[in-house]
Motif scaffolding. Structure first.
Motif, mmCIF file in Angstrom:
data_model
loop_
_atom_site.group_PDB
_atom_site.id
_atom_site.type_symbol
_atom_site.label_atom_id
_atom_site.label_comp_id
_atom_site.label_asym_id
_atom_site.label_seq_id
_atom_site.Cartn_x
_atom_site.Cartn_y
_atom_site.Cartn_z
ATOM 1 N N ARG A 15 -18.532 -15.656 -8.368
ATOM 2 C CA ARG A 15 -18.163 -14.380 -7.701
ATOM 3 C C ARG A 15 -18.197 -13.458 -8.438
ATOM 4 O O ARG A 15 -18.152 -12.044 -7.809
ATOM 5 C CB ARG A 15 -16.297 -14.786 -7.364
ATOM 6 C CG ARG A 15 -15.043 -13.715 -7.194
ATOM 7 C CD ARG A 15 -14.190 -13.531 -6.987
ATOM 8 N NE ARG A 15 -12.943 -13.097 -6.571
ATOM 9 C CZ ARG A 15 -13.357 -10.962 -6.735
ATOM 10 N NH1 ARG A 15 -13.064 -12.001 -8.094
ATOM 11 N NH2 ARG A 15 -12.480 -10.388 -6.144
ATOM 12 N N GLU A 16 -17.630 -13.455 -9.682
ATOM 13 C CA GLU A 16 -18.106 -12.285 -10.870
ATOM 14 C C GLU A 16 -18.942 -11.235 -10.458
ATOM 15 O O GLU A 16 -20.118 -10.994 -10.519
ATOM 16 C CB GLU A 16 -17.679 -12.395 -11.874
ATOM 17 C CG GLU A 16 -15.838 -12.359 -12.109
ATOM 18 C CD GLU A 16 -15.635 -11.568 -11.493
ATOM 19 O OE1 GLU A 16 -16.297 -10.132 -12.210
ATOM 20 O OE2 GLU A 16 -14.622 -11.387 -10.761
ATOM 21 N N ALA A 48 -13.438 -17.506 0.301
ATOM 22 C CA ALA A 48 -15.521 -17.073 -0.227
ATOM 23 C C ALA A 48 -15.734 -17.767 1.199
ATOM 24 O O ALA A 48 -15.831 -18.736 1.516
ATOM 25 C CB ALA A 48 -15.368 -18.564 -0.847
ATOM 26 N N ALA A 49 -16.846 -16.946 0.879
ATOM 27 C CA ALA A 49 -18.947 -17.481 2.184
ATOM 28 C C ALA A 49 -19.201 -17.854 1.316
ATOM 29 O O ALA A 49 -20.147 -17.583 0.325
ATOM 30 C CB ALA A 49 -18.791 -15.905 2.371
ATOM 31 N N LYS A 50 -19.198 -19.317 1.896
ATOM 32 C CA LYS A 50 -20.488 -19.934 1.149
ATOM 33 C C LYS A 50 -21.397 -20.727 2.511
ATOM 34 O O LYS A 50 -21.430 -21.293 3.622
ATOM 35 C CB LYS A 50 -20.041 -21.697 0.929
ATOM 36 C CG LYS A 50 -19.046 -20.860 -0.133
ATOM 37 C CD LYS A 50 -18.459 -22.381 -1.206
ATOM 38 C CE LYS A 50 -17.396 -22.065 -2.016
ATOM 39 N NZ LYS A 50 -16.699 -22.579 -3.325
ATOM 40 N N GLN A 51 -23.025 -20.852 1.575
ATOM 41 C CA GLN A 51 -23.789 -21.730 2.885
ATOM 42 C C GLN A 51 -23.768 -23.045 2.655
ATOM 43 O O GLN A 51 -23.214 -23.566 1.546
ATOM 44 C CB GLN A 51 -25.336 -20.631 1.349
ATOM 45 C CG GLN A 51 -26.058 -19.643 1.730
ATOM 46 C CD GLN A 51 -27.065 -19.550 1.815
ATOM 47 O OE1 GLN A 51 -27.295 -19.599 1.044
ATOM 48 N NE2 GLN A 51 -27.324 -18.125 2.400
ATOM 49 N N ALA A 52 -23.907 -23.728 3.450
ATOM 50 C CA ALA A 52 -24.397 -25.343 3.444
ATOM 51 C C ALA A 52 -24.142 -25.402 2.443
ATOM 52 O O ALA A 52 -23.539 -26.419 2.065
ATOM 53 C CB ALA A 52 -25.100 -26.062 4.916
ATOM 54 N N ASP A 53 -25.492 -24.674 0.841
ATOM 55 C CA ASP A 53 -25.410 -25.596 -0.293
ATOM 56 C C ASP A 53 -24.642 -25.000 -1.091
ATOM 57 O O ASP A 53 -24.532 -25.962 -2.080
ATOM 58 C CB ASP A 53 -27.517 -25.550 -0.858
ATOM 59 C CG ASP A 53 -26.885 -23.566 -0.619
ATOM 60 O OD1 ASP A 53 -26.360 -23.524 -1.041
ATOM 61 O OD2 ASP A 53 -28.286 -23.179 -0.915
ATOM 62 N N ARG A 55 -23.498 -21.868 -2.039
ATOM 63 C CA ARG A 55 -23.840 -20.808 -2.802
ATOM 64 C C ARG A 55 -22.978 -19.574 -2.136
ATOM 65 O O ARG A 55 -22.961 -19.514 -0.690
ATOM 66 C CB ARG A 55 -25.533 -21.027 -3.286
ATOM 67 C CG ARG A 55 -26.065 -19.419 -4.040
ATOM 68 C CD ARG A 55 -27.413 -19.582 -4.076
ATOM 69 N NE ARG A 55 -27.641 -19.275 -2.095
ATOM 70 C CZ ARG A 55 -27.751 -18.258 -2.325
ATOM 71 N NH1 ARG A 55 -27.635 -17.192 -2.557
ATOM 72 N NH2 ARG A 55 -28.229 -17.967 -0.589
ATOM 73 N N LEU A 56 -21.840 -19.514 -3.531
ATOM 74 C CA LEU A 56 -21.657 -17.842 -2.818
ATOM 75 C C LEU A 56 -22.249 -16.377 -2.620
ATOM 76 O O LEU A 56 -22.625 -16.358 -2.782
ATOM 77 C CB LEU A 56 -20.636 -17.591 -4.046
ATOM 78 C CG LEU A 56 -19.480 -17.123 -3.035
ATOM 79 C CD1 LEU A 56 -18.064 -17.127 -2.751
ATOM 80 C CD2 LEU A 56 -18.608 -16.374 -4.813
ATOM 81 N N VAL A 57 -21.948 -16.630 -1.264
ATOM 82 C CA VAL A 57 -22.344 -15.587 0.139
ATOM 83 C C VAL A 57 -21.657 -14.051 0.328
ATOM 84 O O VAL A 57 -22.176 -13.204 0.507
ATOM 85 C CB VAL A 57 -23.554 -15.554 1.321
ATOM 86 C CG1 VAL A 57 -24.685 -16.459 0.275
ATOM 87 C CG2 VAL A 57 -22.732 -15.702 1.883
ATOM 88 N N GLY A 58 -20.032 -14.874 -0.205
ATOM 89 C CA GLY A 58 -19.348 -13.157 0.125
ATOM 90 C C GLY A 58 -17.971 -13.612 -0.547
ATOM 91 O O GLY A 58 -17.534 -14.690 -0.888
ATOM 92 N N THR A 59 -16.895 -12.376 -0.897
ATOM 93 C CA THR A 59 -15.771 -12.607 -1.360
ATOM 94 C C THR A 59 -15.137 -11.624 -0.573
ATOM 95 O O THR A 59 -15.333 -10.635 -0.808
ATOM 96 C CB THR A 59 -15.913 -12.947 -3.258
ATOM 97 O OG1 THR A 59 -14.862 -13.399 -3.297
ATOM 98 C CG2 THR A 59 -16.497 -11.356 -3.406
#
Length: 181
Positions: A15-16, A48-53, A55-59
């Motif tokens: 996130r940071e 948190a928004a995460k891809q299927a793998d 990986r964080l792509v949104g907060t």
């Protein structure tokens, strides 16, 4: 596919890093950062928004504040990784966050952000006209949203941090000594 859910205990580092990429070091100089500094986010309102793998792509996080004499939340920051922008991730985080805030019976939310973006979720500068921030803020970007009817009607005064204080590593809670009976 991108999944929206609660922020996990392992997410703060990612996130940071995402916030650093999205906003750079100037984010630490903002007035809203002073309200978040040393505080914990509102319970149940860190997303948190995460891809299927994974990986964080949104907060998105919310923080407890006093809006003059009213209890409220401060929204932010909302950030989406560059490669996920334009996919509706920010909107999905906003909808999930505001719905949860309503479900938890919060009455009002404020933020400092891009009015054309946040107006589509119901935010307006009208709701913050009687409020002031503890530092400089562009009034056109100082927005409020009523989650309950008239929650900000007549709200006046300073926005102040009211959330739980975060303990730093090695710091023990300060307990009041017991008085002899």
């Amino acid at each position: 596919m991108i999944l929206i859910g609660d922020e996990a205990p392992a997410d703060p580092g990612a996130r940071e890093a995402l916030l650093d990429r999205a906003f750079g070091p100037a984010r630490f100089a903002k007035t809203c950062e002073r309200l978040r500094e040393g505080r914990l986010p509102a319970r149940g309102l860190s997303f948190a928004a995460k891809q299927a793998d994974g990986r964080l792509v949104g907060t998105l996080r919310f923080w407890h504040v006093a809006l003059g004499d009213r209890a409220g939340l401060m929204l932010g920051p909302l950030a989406v990784a560059e490669e996920a922008r334009g996919l509706g991730v920010g909107s999905a985080l906003m909808k999930a966050g505001l719905e949860r805030a309503r479900d938890l019976d919060h009455q009002a939310v404020m933020l400092v952000g891009d009015a054309p973006y946040y107006e589509r979720f119901g935010f307006s500068a009208v709701h913050t006209e009687g409020l002031t921030m503890p530092g400089w803020v562009d009034r056109a970007r100082f927005l409020g949203l009523e989650l309950a009817a008239d929650a900000l009607d007549g709200a006046r005064g300073l926005v102040r941090a009211t959330g739980a204080i975060a303990l730093t590593f090695g710091e023990a809670p300060r307990l009041q000594p017991r008085r002899a009976a």
